[in-house]
Design a protein around this motif. Structure first.
Motif, short mmCIF file in Angstrom:
data_model
loop_
_atom_site.label_atom_id
_atom_site.label_comp_id
_atom_site.label_asym_id
_atom_site.label_seq_id
_atom_site.Cartn_x
_atom_site.Cartn_y
_atom_site.Cartn_z
N PHE A 61 0.78 -1.23 0.00
CA PHE A 61 0.00 0.00 0.00
C PHE A 61 0.82 1.28 0.00
O PHE A 61 0.27 2.35 -0.23
CB PHE A 61 -0.96 -0.01 1.19
CG PHE A 61 -2.04 -1.04 1.04
CD1 PHE A 61 -3.07 -0.86 0.14
CD2 PHE A 61 -2.01 -2.19 1.79
CE1 PHE A 61 -4.05 -1.82 -0.02
CE2 PHE A 61 -2.99 -3.16 1.65
CZ PHE A 61 -4.01 -2.97 0.74
N PHE A 62 2.12 1.19 0.23
CA PHE A 62 2.93 2.41 0.21
C PHE A 62 4.09 2.32 -0.77
O PHE A 62 4.24 3.19 -1.63
CB PHE A 62 3.45 2.75 1.62
CG PHE A 62 2.39 3.30 2.50
CD1 PHE A 62 2.07 4.65 2.46
CD2 PHE A 62 1.66 2.49 3.35
CE1 PHE A 62 1.06 5.17 3.24
CE2 PHE A 62 0.65 3.00 4.14
CZ PHE A 62 0.36 4.35 4.09
N GLU A 63 4.90 1.28 -0.67
CA GLU A 63 6.04 1.20 -1.57
C GLU A 63 5.60 0.96 -3.01
O GLU A 63 6.15 1.54 -3.94
CB GLU A 63 6.99 0.10 -1.10
CG GLU A 63 7.65 0.41 0.24
CD GLU A 63 8.60 -0.69 0.67
OE1 GLU A 63 9.07 -1.44 -0.20
OE2 GLU A 63 8.86 -0.81 1.88
N LYS A 64 4.60 0.11 -3.22
CA LYS A 64 4.13 -0.17 -4.57
C LYS A 64 3.14 0.88 -5.06
O LYS A 64 2.96 1.05 -6.26
CB LYS A 64 3.50 -1.56 -4.63
CG LYS A 64 4.50 -2.69 -4.47
CD LYS A 64 3.83 -4.04 -4.69
CE LYS A 64 4.85 -5.18 -4.60
NZ LYS A 64 4.22 -6.50 -4.84
N SER A 113 1.23 6.80 -4.14
CA SER A 113 0.19 7.83 -4.16
C SER A 113 -0.68 7.77 -2.90
O SER A 113 -1.25 8.78 -2.48
CB SER A 113 -0.69 7.69 -5.40
OG SER A 113 -1.37 6.43 -5.41
N ASN A 114 -0.77 6.59 -2.28
CA ASN A 114 -1.55 6.47 -1.04
C ASN A 114 -0.96 7.35 0.06
O ASN A 114 -1.67 8.06 0.78
CB ASN A 114 -1.58 5.02 -0.57
CG ASN A 114 -2.35 4.11 -1.51
OD1 ASN A 114 -3.09 4.59 -2.37
ND2 ASN A 114 -2.16 2.81 -1.37
N ALA A 119 4.88 20.73 -3.91
CA ALA A 119 4.21 21.30 -5.08
C ALA A 119 3.50 20.21 -5.89
O ALA A 119 2.42 20.45 -6.45
CB ALA A 119 5.22 22.04 -5.96
N ASP A 120 4.10 19.03 -5.95
CA ASP A 120 3.52 17.92 -6.72
C ASP A 120 2.13 17.55 -6.21
O ASP A 120 1.29 17.08 -6.99
CB ASP A 120 4.43 16.70 -6.67
CG ASP A 120 5.68 16.87 -7.52
OD1 ASP A 120 5.70 17.77 -8.38
OD2 ASP A 120 6.64 16.09 -7.32
N ILE A 121 1.89 17.73 -4.90
CA ILE A 121 0.58 17.38 -4.35
C ILE A 121 -0.28 18.62 -4.10
O ILE A 121 -1.34 18.53 -3.49
CB ILE A 121 0.72 16.57 -3.03
CG1 ILE A 121 1.40 17.40 -1.94
CG2 ILE A 121 1.45 15.25 -3.28
CD1 ILE A 121 1.38 16.74 -0.57
N LEU A 181 9.71 12.41 0.49
CA LEU A 181 9.15 13.05 1.68
C LEU A 181 8.00 12.25 2.26
O LEU A 181 7.86 12.11 3.48
CB LEU A 181 8.69 14.46 1.31
CG LEU A 181 8.08 15.32 2.41
CD1 LEU A 181 9.14 15.71 3.44
CD2 LEU A 181 7.45 16.58 1.81
N PHE A 182 7.16 11.72 1.39
CA PHE A 182 5.95 11.05 1.84
C PHE A 182 6.23 9.65 2.37
O PHE A 182 5.57 9.18 3.30
CB PHE A 182 4.94 11.02 0.71
CG PHE A 182 4.80 12.36 0.03
CD1 PHE A 182 4.35 13.46 0.74
CD2 PHE A 182 5.21 12.54 -1.29
CE1 PHE A 182 4.27 14.71 0.15
CE2 PHE A 182 5.12 13.78 -1.89
CZ PHE A 182 4.65 14.87 -1.18
#
Length: 340
Positions: free
Chosen positions: A9-12, A15-16, A70-72, A259-260
């Motif tokens: 859910f995070f590495e693959k 976007s989550n 900025a991307d988000i 960052l995320f």
């Protein structure tokens, strides 16, 4: 959390984490430089020399953080301080403000300052200023605070109105319509609602009080603290140049870091899990009075009343995620973030 779930859910699906970050983090404090010209007794700078030399955040690290925000299309508060004086070098802070304003048009660029170098920042994109006239506790009186604030604001050629504050004297300075400008003088020798105004800053300072923290803390949920070298700390009361705080560093960002992914790391999970309940806090958080919720603070209301506060936060995050179309992964994502 099971490692296969984290990867799934995070590495693959990074976007989550991006969606969750955008919906949850309302403030990021970036320590763009280390210099501070003051050694206030109620700050760890009283025993750590921040005046001998200045260290600045690298351009590459700063730009990497700003580009990802900025991307988000992040629109929270971006603050250019921790234990530094951000206005010490006017050209430098203007450079940082300008880059952030260009890439983050929806963010609130905020300056916390001791007011000694206060200058015109509005044109560079700053829309929030909190200036503190520092008065040592033994010299503080309300009359003296009024005198100091009056003189400083009059020197700026601005008008003001006094606003209520239990912490000392506080003025709302009247400038451009979309600039939120607070000038204040805190009574660091006093109390507010029975709690000392002066904090022990993660037990790095000696404060004569007997706080035993049980209330929840959501600072690792909705804030991010980044030092000049990229070190991430769990809240504003911790700093890695305090020897006893080094163990509390969550991780370290680089010019290439995601960052995320850092925000959804296992270290962040552990902090959230340890602070979200009503249990007695441990370590340097045990005597913390910072951010203790008021009874009418809606962000804490359900958590402090619920039999299982973690379920409250899980539901809160799940609701946000589902609202952004993540559907069935919502509960797993929420569990990952609060570690439950």
């Amino acid at each position: 959390m099971h490692p296969t779930l984290a990867k799934r859910f995070f590495e693959k699906h990074p976007s989550n984490a991006r969606v969750l970050f955008k919906n949850s983090v309302f403030r990021i404090e970036i320590e763009i430089n280390t210099y501070c010209n003051r050694t206030c007794s109620y700050c760890p700078n009283s025993f750590i020399n921040r005046r001998a030399a200045e260290v600045r955040m690298s351009d590459d690290l700063y730009s990497n953080i700003i580009r990802q925000l900025a991307d988000i299309e992040w629109g929270g508060e971006l603050c250019f301080h921790r234990y530094n004086e951000p206005l010490y070098d006017r050209d430098y802070i203007i450079k940082r403000l300008t880059e952030a304003r260009t890439l983050l048009p929806h963010a609130i660029l905020k300056i916390f300052t001791n007011g000694d170098y206060l200058d015109a920042l509005y044109a560079a994109g700053c829309r929030a200023i909190e200036a503190t006239a520092h008065i040592e506790p033994e010299h503080y009186t309300d009359d003296h605070a009024h005198d100091v604030l009056n003189k400083r604001i009059q020197n700026l050629g601005l008008h003001y109105v006094e606003v209520s504050s239990e912490l000392g004297i506080q003025y709302q300075v009247q400038g451009p319509e979309d600039l939120d400008f607070i000038y204040r003088a805190y009574n660091f020798g006093g109390t507010a609602k029975g709690v000392p105004v002066r904090q022990d800053r993660g037990q790095s300072l000696t404060v004569n009080e007997t706080v035993r923290r049980t209330a929840p803390c959501i600072r690792p949920f909705d804030e991010m603290q980044i030092e000049t070298d990229g070190t991430m700390m769990p809240c504003c009361n911790f700093r890695s140049d305090v020897q006893s705080h080094k163990q509390y560093a969550i991780g370290k960002l680089t010019a290439e870091s995601d960052l995320f992914a850092a925000w959804t790391s296992e270290n962040y999970v552990a902090w959230r899990k340890g602070l979200v309940t009503n249990a007695l806090k441990t370590g340097a958080c045990a005597s913390c009075a910072y951010g203790v919720p008021d009874e009418d603070d809606l962000r804490f209301e359900a958590a402090t009343q619920a039999a299982a506060p973690m379920r409250y936060y899980a539901k809160k995050f799940i609701s946000k995620i589902r609202g952004n179309g993540l559907g069935s992964v919502a509960s797993v994502v929420a569990k990952k973030v609060i570690g439950h």
